[in-house]
Design a protein around this motif. Structure first.
Motif, mmCIF file in Angstrom:
data_model
loop_
_atom_site.group_PDB
_atom_site.id
_atom_site.type_symbol
_atom_site.label_atom_id
_atom_site.label_comp_id
_atom_site.label_asym_id
_atom_site.label_seq_id
_atom_site.Cartn_x
_atom_site.Cartn_y
_atom_site.Cartn_z
ATOM 1 N N LYS A 1 -6.492 6.575 -18.632
ATOM 2 C CA LYS A 1 -5.520 6.445 -19.724
ATOM 3 C C LYS A 1 -5.185 7.815 -20.314
ATOM 4 O O LYS A 1 -4.107 8.024 -20.839
ATOM 5 C CB LYS A 1 -6.069 5.521 -20.816
ATOM 6 C CG LYS A 1 -6.154 4.070 -20.339
ATOM 7 C CD LYS A 1 -6.777 3.149 -21.375
ATOM 8 C CE LYS A 1 -6.873 1.741 -20.788
ATOM 9 N NZ LYS A 1 -7.812 0.885 -21.562
ATOM 10 N N LYS A 2 -6.110 8.758 -20.232
ATOM 11 C CA LYS A 2 -5.881 10.079 -20.824
ATOM 12 C C LYS A 2 -6.078 11.237 -19.858
ATOM 13 O O LYS A 2 -6.094 12.399 -20.261
ATOM 14 C CB LYS A 2 -6.794 10.263 -22.044
ATOM 15 C CG LYS A 2 -6.382 9.357 -23.195
ATOM 16 C CD LYS A 2 -7.274 9.496 -24.389
ATOM 17 C CE LYS A 2 -6.716 8.686 -25.555
ATOM 18 N NZ LYS A 2 -7.611 8.694 -26.709
ATOM 19 N N MET B 1 0.839 -1.197 0.000
ATOM 20 C CA MET B 1 0.000 0.000 0.000
ATOM 21 C C MET B 1 0.877 1.250 0.000
ATOM 22 O O MET B 1 1.590 1.500 0.959
ATOM 23 C CB MET B 1 -0.868 0.018 1.263
ATOM 24 C CG MET B 1 -2.299 -0.352 0.999
ATOM 25 S SD MET B 1 -3.272 -0.018 2.480
ATOM 26 C CE MET B 1 -4.355 -1.428 2.469
ATOM 27 N N SER B 2 0.835 1.979 -1.066
ATOM 28 C CA SER B 2 1.629 3.209 -1.092
ATOM 29 C C SER B 2 0.713 4.411 -0.890
ATOM 30 O O SER B 2 -0.475 4.355 -1.157
ATOM 31 C CB SER B 2 2.343 3.319 -2.433
ATOM 32 O OG SER B 2 1.440 3.046 -3.476
ATOM 33 N N HIS B 3 1.293 5.468 -0.382
ATOM 34 C CA HIS B 3 0.544 6.715 -0.204
ATOM 35 C C HIS B 3 1.387 7.776 -0.866
ATOM 36 O O HIS B 3 2.111 8.484 -0.216
ATOM 37 C CB HIS B 3 0.377 7.041 1.270
ATOM 38 C CG HIS B 3 -0.354 5.976 2.025
ATOM 39 N ND1 HIS B 3 0.067 4.692 2.105
ATOM 40 C CD2 HIS B 3 -1.501 6.033 2.737
ATOM 41 C CE1 HIS B 3 -0.791 3.984 2.833
ATOM 42 N NE2 HIS B 3 -1.746 4.778 3.221
ATOM 43 N N MET C 1 -6.192 6.133 -6.534
ATOM 44 C CA MET C 1 -5.902 6.311 -7.965
ATOM 45 C C MET C 1 -5.716 4.934 -8.590
ATOM 46 O O MET C 1 -5.573 3.939 -7.882
ATOM 47 C CB MET C 1 -4.649 7.184 -8.158
ATOM 48 C CG MET C 1 -4.885 8.634 -7.723
ATOM 49 S SD MET C 1 -3.456 9.716 -7.965
ATOM 50 C CE MET C 1 -3.532 9.991 -9.745
ATOM 51 N N ILE C 2 -5.720 4.902 -9.929
ATOM 52 C CA ILE C 2 -5.516 3.639 -10.621
ATOM 53 C C ILE C 2 -4.033 3.259 -10.535
ATOM 54 O O ILE C 2 -3.172 4.122 -10.674
ATOM 55 C CB ILE C 2 -5.894 3.769 -12.119
ATOM 56 C CG1 ILE C 2 -7.255 4.436 -12.287
ATOM 57 C CG2 ILE C 2 -5.849 2.410 -12.821
ATOM 58 C CD1 ILE C 2 -8.428 3.685 -11.779
ATOM 59 N N LYS C 3 -3.731 1.996 -10.308
ATOM 60 C CA LYS C 3 -2.338 1.535 -10.216
ATOM 61 C C LYS C 3 -1.576 1.771 -11.521
ATOM 62 O O LYS C 3 -2.167 1.733 -12.599
ATOM 63 C CB LYS C 3 -2.298 0.036 -9.907
ATOM 64 C CG LYS C 3 -2.603 -0.269 -8.448
ATOM 65 C CD LYS C 3 -2.530 -1.777 -8.224
ATOM 66 C CE LYS C 3 -2.992 -2.073 -6.810
ATOM 67 N NZ LYS C 3 -3.302 -3.500 -6.623
ATOM 68 N N ASN C 4 -0.267 1.966 -11.396
ATOM 69 C CA ASN C 4 0.624 2.193 -12.544
ATOM 70 C C ASN C 4 0.155 3.299 -13.450
ATOM 71 O O ASN C 4 0.087 3.120 -14.668
ATOM 72 C CB ASN C 4 0.748 0.919 -13.406
ATOM 73 C CG ASN C 4 1.245 -0.228 -12.591
ATOM 74 O OD1 ASN C 4 2.085 -0.064 -11.721
ATOM 75 N ND2 ASN C 4 0.705 -1.410 -12.872
#
Ligand code: SAM
Length: 281
Positions: free
Chosen positions: A234-235, A1-3, A277-280
Motif C-alpha cells: 500500500k505504501k 496472467m500478465s508479465h 507483485m500484488i495485483k492492482n
C-alpha cells in the motif's frame, strides 16, 4: 496472467555477477533483477533486500549506485559478507584449506566467521558440509590450487578446469572487495516484520520458497508473509522472487525464461524463476 515489468536486455551490465556462494543465491539472475528495478522504478528509491542471503542483489544494487538496505535474519551470512568486503586480497588467500583442515574446522564447537567462510568456500555445492574435492585427489588438487594462488598470486584468467575451483571462488570474493559505496550500506539481522513501518521504498523479497524443504535455519509461515506483503504494497513497491506463489492476490510481473536458481527443480511447480507483485498495485 500478465508479465508487465519491462526489461531491455541490451542495457544489462556486462561482466560477471557478484555475491557469496550461497544456497538459493540469486547470482544467476541478479544483473537482470537489478536492471528490471532500474528500468521500471528508477534509481532514486532505496531498496530493501530483506532476505539478502549471500548478498547477490545487494552487491549488484551497490554497483549500480542504488541505495540499499541489506538484511537477513541469519547473522552468519551477513557477517561473512561484511568480513569479506572489509579485508584484502592477501587475506582471501588464507581461506583455502586442505581436506584435513576442513573437517577439523567443521567439527569445532565455536566457529569463527573466518572458519565459516573456509567451510563455505571449500565445500561442495556451497553446503559447508563436504569437501570440494573428492578424497582420492583432494591433496593433489589442494596443493595445486595453493601453488597457483599463493606462489603465483593468480585467482583467475587461466583455463578453468576442475582443479581451479578454489581459485575461481576467491576471484568471486575479490570482486566483492572491489565494490564501492560500501560505507552507504545498511546491514541488519531482523525478521522481515521489523520493516513494517517503512514507506516509499522498494522491497525486493526473496524468501524461502513455498513447497520446498526449508533449507534455512528458521521456520517460515508463507501465509502471514503474503499478508504482510499486501499491507506493505500500500505504501511501497513490493517485488517477490519465487518459482510459484499460490496466493491469488499476487500476479506474475516477470518470468526469467532461461535462468534457473541453484535449487533442484524437481519439487518446483514452475521451472522458471519469476517476480511476483500484488495485483492492482
Ligand atoms: C532464498 S534465500 C535468499 C538468497 C539471496 N537473495 C541471495 O542471492 O543469496 C532466503 C533467506 O531468507 C532468510 N530468512 C529466513 N526467514 C527469514 C525471516 N523471517 N526474515 C528475514 N530473513 C529470513 C534466510 O536466512 C535466507 O538467507
Amino acid at each position: 496472467m500478465s508479465h508487465f515489468l519491462k526489461l531491455d536486455e541490451k542495457k544489462i551490465r556486462k561482466g560477471k555477477p557478484i555475491g557469496l556462494p550461497y544456497i538459493g543465491s540469486k547470482k544467476k539472475i541478479s544483473k537482470k533483477i537489478v536492471e528490471i528495478i532500474k528500468q521500471n522504478f528508477g534509481t532514486g528509491l532505496p531498496v530493501y533486500d530483506v532476505f539478502g542471503g549471500g548478498g547477490a542483489i545487494t552487491a549488484e544494487l551497490l554497483l549500480n549506485g542504488i541505495p540499499v538496505h541489506y538484511n537477513d535474519l541469519d547473522s552468519n551470512i551477513t557477517e561473512m559478507f561484511m568480513r569479506v568486503v572489509s579485508q584484502d586480497r592477501e587475506w582471501l588467500k588464507t581461506l583455502i584449506v586442505s581436506r584435513d583442515d576442513f573437517f577439523i574446522i567443521r567439527d569445532k564447537k565455536n566457529e569463527t566467521v573466518d572458519d565459516r567462510l573456509k567451510l563455505l568456500i571449500n565445500s561442495f555445492g556451497n553446503t559447508s558440509r563436504s569437501y570440494l574435492y573428492g578424497e582420492k585427489w583432494s591433496d593433489e588438487k589442494y596443493n595445486l590450487a595453493t601453488r597457483i594462488i599463493k606462489e603465483h598470486d593468480v585467482f583467475g584468467g587461466y583455463k578453468r578446469t576442475e582443479t581451479y575451483k578454489t581459485a575461481t571462488r576467491l576471484e568471486q570474493l575479490e570482486r566483492l572487495q572491489q565494490l564501492e559505496r560500501l560505507q552507504q550500506l545498511e546491514v541488519t539481522n531482523h525478521d522481515y516484520k521489523a520493516f513494517s513501518n517503512v514507506e516509499n521504498a522498494i522491497f525486493y523479497l526473496d524468501p524461502p520458497y513455498e513447497n520446498t524443504k526449508n533449507l534455512y535455519n528458521f521456520k517460515f509461515d508463507h501465509q502471514s508473509f503474503y499478508d504482510w506483503c499486501v499491507e506493505m504494497a500500500k505504501k511501497n513497491i513490493v517485488i517477490v522472487s519465487s518459482y510459484v506463489i499460490t496466493d491469488p492476490r499476487f500476479e506474475i510481473a516477470f518470468e526469467f525464461k532461461k535462468a534457473h536458481g541453484t535449487l533442484g527443480r524437481g519439487q518446483q511447480t514452475s521451472k522458471y524463476e519469476r517476480l511476483y507483485m500484488i495485483k492492482n498495485n
